[in-house]
Design a protein around this motif. Structure first.
Motif, mmCIF file in Angstrom:
data_model
loop_
_atom_site.group_PDB
_atom_site.id
_atom_site.type_symbol
_atom_site.label_atom_id
_atom_site.label_comp_id
_atom_site.label_asym_id
_atom_site.label_seq_id
_atom_site.Cartn_x
_atom_site.Cartn_y
_atom_site.Cartn_z
ATOM 1 N N GLY A 81 -66.754 16.944 24.870
ATOM 2 C CA GLY A 81 -67.005 18.371 24.760
ATOM 3 C C GLY A 81 -67.040 19.064 26.107
ATOM 4 O O GLY A 81 -66.917 18.442 27.164
ATOM 5 N N SER A 82 -67.205 20.391 26.065
ATOM 6 C CA SER A 82 -67.114 21.228 27.266
ATOM 7 C C SER A 82 -68.428 21.360 28.023
ATOM 8 O O SER A 82 -68.429 21.544 29.242
ATOM 9 N N LYS A 83 -69.557 21.290 27.314
ATOM 10 C CA LYS A 83 -70.853 21.631 27.915
ATOM 11 C C LYS A 83 -71.168 20.820 29.161
ATOM 12 O O LYS A 83 -71.523 21.375 30.203
ATOM 13 N N SER A 127 -62.488 24.620 29.387
ATOM 14 C CA SER A 127 -62.749 25.921 28.750
ATOM 15 C C SER A 127 -61.780 26.180 27.599
ATOM 16 O O SER A 127 -62.150 26.798 26.596
ATOM 17 N N ASN A 128 -60.535 25.688 27.714
ATOM 18 C CA ASN A 128 -59.580 25.869 26.622
ATOM 19 C C ASN A 128 -60.067 25.178 25.350
ATOM 20 O O ASN A 128 -59.890 25.695 24.240
ATOM 21 N N ILE A 186 -74.836 25.910 37.042
ATOM 22 C CA ILE A 186 -76.113 25.493 36.458
ATOM 23 C C ILE A 186 -76.454 26.364 35.252
ATOM 24 O O ILE A 186 -76.850 25.862 34.184
ATOM 25 N N PHE A 187 -76.286 27.684 35.389
ATOM 26 C CA PHE A 187 -76.581 28.601 34.285
ATOM 27 C C PHE A 187 -75.627 28.396 33.110
ATOM 28 O O PHE A 187 -76.032 28.456 31.944
ATOM 29 N N ALA A 188 -74.340 28.165 33.409
ATOM 30 C CA ALA A 188 -73.360 27.955 32.339
ATOM 31 C C ALA A 188 -73.708 26.710 31.526
ATOM 32 O O ALA A 188 -73.614 26.704 30.293
ATOM 33 N N LYS A 189 -74.109 25.649 32.222
ATOM 34 C CA LYS A 189 -74.502 24.417 31.515
ATOM 35 C C LYS A 189 -75.736 24.652 30.653
ATOM 36 O O LYS A 189 -75.877 24.078 29.562
ATOM 37 N N ARG A 190 -76.605 25.516 31.111
ATOM 38 C CA ARG A 190 -77.846 25.774 30.372
ATOM 39 C C ARG A 190 -77.602 26.602 29.108
ATOM 40 O O ARG A 190 -78.216 26.347 28.056
ATOM 41 N N PHE A 191 -76.710 27.567 29.159
ATOM 42 C CA PHE A 191 -76.607 28.527 28.061
ATOM 43 C C PHE A 191 -75.358 28.368 27.193
ATOM 44 O O PHE A 191 -75.255 29.024 26.165
ATOM 45 N N TYR A 192 -74.408 27.525 27.617
ATOM 46 C CA TYR A 192 -73.242 27.289 26.760
ATOM 47 C C TYR A 192 -73.496 26.072 25.877
ATOM 48 O O TYR A 192 -74.103 25.086 26.306
ATOM 49 N N ALA A 199 -69.623 18.636 18.117
ATOM 50 C CA ALA A 199 -70.438 18.184 19.240
ATOM 51 C C ALA A 199 -69.937 16.842 19.746
ATOM 52 O O ALA A 199 -69.223 16.124 19.076
ATOM 53 N N GLU A 200 -70.360 16.544 20.957
ATOM 54 C CA GLU A 200 -69.838 15.354 21.622
ATOM 55 C C GLU A 200 -70.061 14.086 20.799
ATOM 56 O O GLU A 200 -71.131 13.810 20.305
ATOM 57 N N LYS A 201 -68.949 13.346 20.637
ATOM 58 C CA LYS A 201 -68.999 12.086 19.893
ATOM 59 C C LYS A 201 -68.148 11.086 20.660
ATOM 60 O O LYS A 201 -66.928 11.126 20.586
ATOM 61 N N VAL A 202 -68.783 10.250 21.405
ATOM 62 C CA VAL A 202 -68.044 9.245 22.158
ATOM 63 C C VAL A 202 -67.849 8.034 21.256
ATOM 64 O O VAL A 202 -68.804 7.353 20.893
ATOM 65 N N MET A 203 -66.626 7.788 20.893
ATOM 66 C CA MET A 203 -66.323 6.709 19.960
ATOM 67 C C MET A 203 -66.493 5.345 20.654
ATOM 68 O O MET A 203 -66.028 5.143 21.768
ATOM 69 N N ALA A 204 -67.139 4.437 19.982
ATOM 70 C CA ALA A 204 -67.412 3.132 20.585
ATOM 71 C C ALA A 204 -66.141 2.339 20.833
ATOM 72 O O ALA A 204 -66.081 1.507 21.728
#
Length: 417
Positions: A81-83, A127-128, A186-192, A199-204
């Motif tokens: 994911g992007s966050k 961002s895309n 820092i702010f972008a990571k906090r509020f995006y 949501a992030e799913k890291v496949m095993a």
């Protein structure tokens, strides 16, 4: 449509347009620092006694880093994911350019710019991916708004950093801009937030080898490859305009450095409007068809480059303004359409890596274009041949895009028949 996530134990409603704002802010600040090389090129060149070709190598190094990082970043954002990446990429660019600002060794500056380019370029697929997942409708408009951040950041760099650097030197001004970028990250990571259903799913079972398999499969997507090669010419032309419009206006036309810098601001602001306008045109007039819009952009840009090639020394500033508006609106306004085309030519789960793949190929235009343009100007002693060179490149772009359109049409007919 609003979505809800659980954050710190509480339900939090999320609006896609609010998330777009944070993606836009991150894009603006990354461009504010990364694209500052164009307006500050005159002062950096004077400080280090560089030729025009060497000045052209600065943005080329930035986009070399972008090219090398684009596919890995696209592969990674498809999985996490992007966050998480928003702050890390801002930190990579900021620290690299801070180090660049405290050295005087040209080769080391190029190396640090390339390292910063990895952070700069990786922001695009990051961002895309957010746009692709948050917007199923009006995606062209949303992508255009997000991509507007690149030209707005570049315009702000010319408007704010160039006068400040002329007064206090480019090095302290660059360091200040980088610190501002890191804080913004820092702010972008906090509020995006990424969409809850994506949501992030890291496949095993994910393995590094899948990256290379994914790249190999994308090379089989002929329309994507042709569009990416077309973007190579469009990107190179855009960075030629950004890198040399100030030098052209100041040294060849003979206007003041401040007014020459204003032309870059005008070009980038026009490009910002262009990115939104071309997205709306594509969504509403062409029913989401992207490639034909890129053909129109290239055609108008050819007319602008030929016209600017014919301008004699002493041309008044007010004559250059409308030409710069048209030039910037087109050649600095195509990027959102390109990103939409790249991501929509493949299944949505491949949007990140397709974006990175196209970005990797497209970046070679800005690696090759500005130094080659500078070499032509150095060799001929005139900007005229450089602008005509750009017109020739854009003519080749139109041919590639028309071939891609033909393939897409045939594939859609087969699917429908």
């Amino acid at each position: 449509m609003n979505k809800t996530i659980i954050h710190n134990g509480a339900a939090m409603p999320l609006n896609p347009w609010h998330m777009l704002i944070w993606l836009l802010i991150a894009q603006i600040m990354v461009a504010f620092v990364g694209r500052s090389l164009a307006p500050l090129g005159v002062l950096i060149g004077d400080d280090l006694s560089l030729t025009k070709a060497q000045i052209g190598m600065l943005p080329a190094a930035l986009f070399l880093g972008q090219s090398l990082a684009a596919i890995p970043a696209g592969f990674l954002v498809d999985r996490v994911g992007s966050k998480k990446l928003l702050f890390l990429l801002s930190l990579c660019l900021g620290l690299s350019f801070i180090l660049m600002a405290v050295t005087s060794f040209y080769w080391l500056i190029l190396l640090l710019v390339a390292l910063g380019g990895a952070g700069y370029g990786a922001m695009h697929p990051t961002s895309n991916k957010g746009i692709i997942y948050w917007f199923s409708e009006k995606r062209g408009t949303a992508m255009g708004i997000k991509q507007m951040g690149v030209t707005l950041g570049s315009a702000l760099a010319a408007l704010l950093l160039l006068p400040a650097a002329a007064a206090w030197g480019w090095r302290p001004v660059m360091i200040g801009a980088c610190l501002f970028l890191i804080v913004t990250g820092i702010f972008a990571k906090r509020f995006y937030f990424d969409p809850p259903d994506k949501a992030e799913k890291v496949m095993a079972d994910e393995k590094p080898a899948r990256l290379f398999a994914s790249i190999f499969l994308l090379f089989k997507e002929k329309p994507l490859v042709l569009v990416s090669f077309g973007a190579m010419g469009l990107n190179g032309s855009q960075l030629i305009l950004n890198t040399y419009i100030v030098l052209y206006a100041y040294e060849y036309i003979g206007i003041s450095l401040v007014l020459a810098g204003m032309l870059l601001v005008i070009s980038e602001v026009s490009g910002s409007f262009g990115r939104v306008a071309w997205g709306m045109i594509s969504d509403n007039l062409f029913q989401g068809k992207r490639i034909i819009v890129l053909v129109i952009v290239a055609a108008f840009s050819i007319a602008a480059s030929i016209t600017i090639a014919l301008m004699p020394p002493g041309t008044p500033f007010w004559v250059l303004v409308p030409l710069t508006v048209l030039f910037g609106f087109c050649i600095s306004g195509f990027n959102g359409i390109w990103m939409n085309a790249a991501t929509e030519l493949v299944p949505i789960e491949q949007a990140g890596i397709a974006s990175g793949f196209s970005l990797m190929l497209g970046s070679w235009g800005v690696i090759i274009g500005p130094p080659l343009f500078g070499y032509i100007v150095d060799a001929t002693g005139s900007f005229t041949y450089g602008w005509l060179f750009m017109a020739g490149i854009l003519s080749a772009v139109i041919v590639l895009l028309l071939i891609a359109m033909g393939i897409v049409k045939k594939e859609s007919q087969k699917a429908g028949g």
